[in-house]
Design an enzyme around this catalytic site. Structure first.
Site, PDB file in Angstrom:
ATOM      1  N   HIS A   1       1.830  11.632  -0.858  1.00 37.81           N
ATOM      2  CA  HIS A   1       1.543  10.874  -2.079  1.00 37.81           C
ATOM      3  C   HIS A   1       0.749  11.696  -3.072  1.00 37.81           C
ATOM      4  O   HIS A   1       0.288  12.798  -2.777  1.00 37.81           O
ATOM      5  CB  HIS A   1       0.821   9.566  -1.742  1.00 37.81           C
ATOM      6  CG  HIS A   1      -0.527   9.725  -1.109  1.00 37.81           C
ATOM      7  ND1 HIS A   1      -1.667  10.012  -1.831  1.00 37.81           N
ATOM      8  CD2 HIS A   1      -0.919   9.620   0.186  1.00 37.81           C
ATOM      9  CE1 HIS A   1      -2.706  10.076  -1.012  1.00 37.81           C
ATOM     10  NE2 HIS A   1      -2.271   9.852   0.223  1.00 37.81           N
ATOM     11  N   CYS A  14      -3.149  11.431   5.400  1.00 30.74           N
ATOM     12  CA  CYS A  14      -1.955  11.568   4.578  1.00 30.74           C
ATOM     13  C   CYS A  14      -1.949  12.918   3.877  1.00 30.74           C
ATOM     14  O   CYS A  14      -2.940  13.637   3.847  1.00 30.74           O
ATOM     15  CB  CYS A  14      -1.893  10.443   3.554  1.00 30.74           C
ATOM     16  SG  CYS A  14      -1.552   8.827   4.287  1.00 30.74           S
TER      17      CYS A  14
END
Length: 177
Positions: free
Chosen positions: A136, A152
């Site tokens: 992301h 992440c």
């Protein structure tokens, strides 16, 4: 490449590429692999994401990635879906680990400049199940190249917008610890 722009009604802050660490600027690099073009390879140790191209090349993006102990355990997964300015909900483990920080957001945060997932997200699934790890964007460009996040893989908003346009659901992603 890193100029300011309006994206889906949100202002993506411009960055001066000439002031960035040259390694962190998106670039095409020589990259020998047996993986087919369109595969994403993340080197968590070196903090780079490679999008495999043909002829021994790849597009290299600098990333920030969380501590390996909490990160995706390596191996391969599939990009199951993509989202623009995604909604973010911390996992129950995140809330348990740090209730003061994540507790106020347990019901989620709408997409936008206050959302830690930035401008785009690619959702990783393994064996047909959501891994809860994402590739992301970030609204914190200073985090790129560092061991940050809950595991992440984050890119500059300009880079995740570029990657998002190049990757289709079903693409293979290989994570190297």
């Amino acid at each position: 490449m890193y100029g300011e722009k309006t994206d889906a009604g949100f202002r993506v802050v411009g960055l001066a590429a000439e002031k960035m660490n040259p390694q962190f600027v998106r670039q095409i690099v020589s990259f020998e692999t047996d993986e087919k073009p369109g595969t994403i390879i993340v080197d968590q140790t070196e903090r780079f994401l490679y999008l495999v191209q043909s002829d021994g090349k790849a597009i290299r993006y600098a990333v920030g990635v969380g501590p390996v102990a909490r990160g995706f355990d390596g191996g391969d997964a599939v990009i199951a879906r993509k989202a623009v300015w995604p909604r973010w909900i911390p996992t129950p483990d995140m809330v348990k680990r740090n209730p003061a920080h994540y507790g106020p957001h347990k019901d989620g945060v709408d997409g936008g400049l206050g959302n830690p997932m930035g401008a785009r997200a690619l959702y990783m699934h393994k064996d047909g199940k959501d891994t809860y790890y994402r590739v992301h964007g970030t609204n914190d460009p200073n985090s790129i190249g560092k061991a940050v996040s809950a595991g992440c893989i984050r890119l500059l908003n300009q880079d995740i917008i570029d990657l998002y346009e190049r990757v289709a659901p079903g693409a293979r992603i290989v994570i190297k610890n």
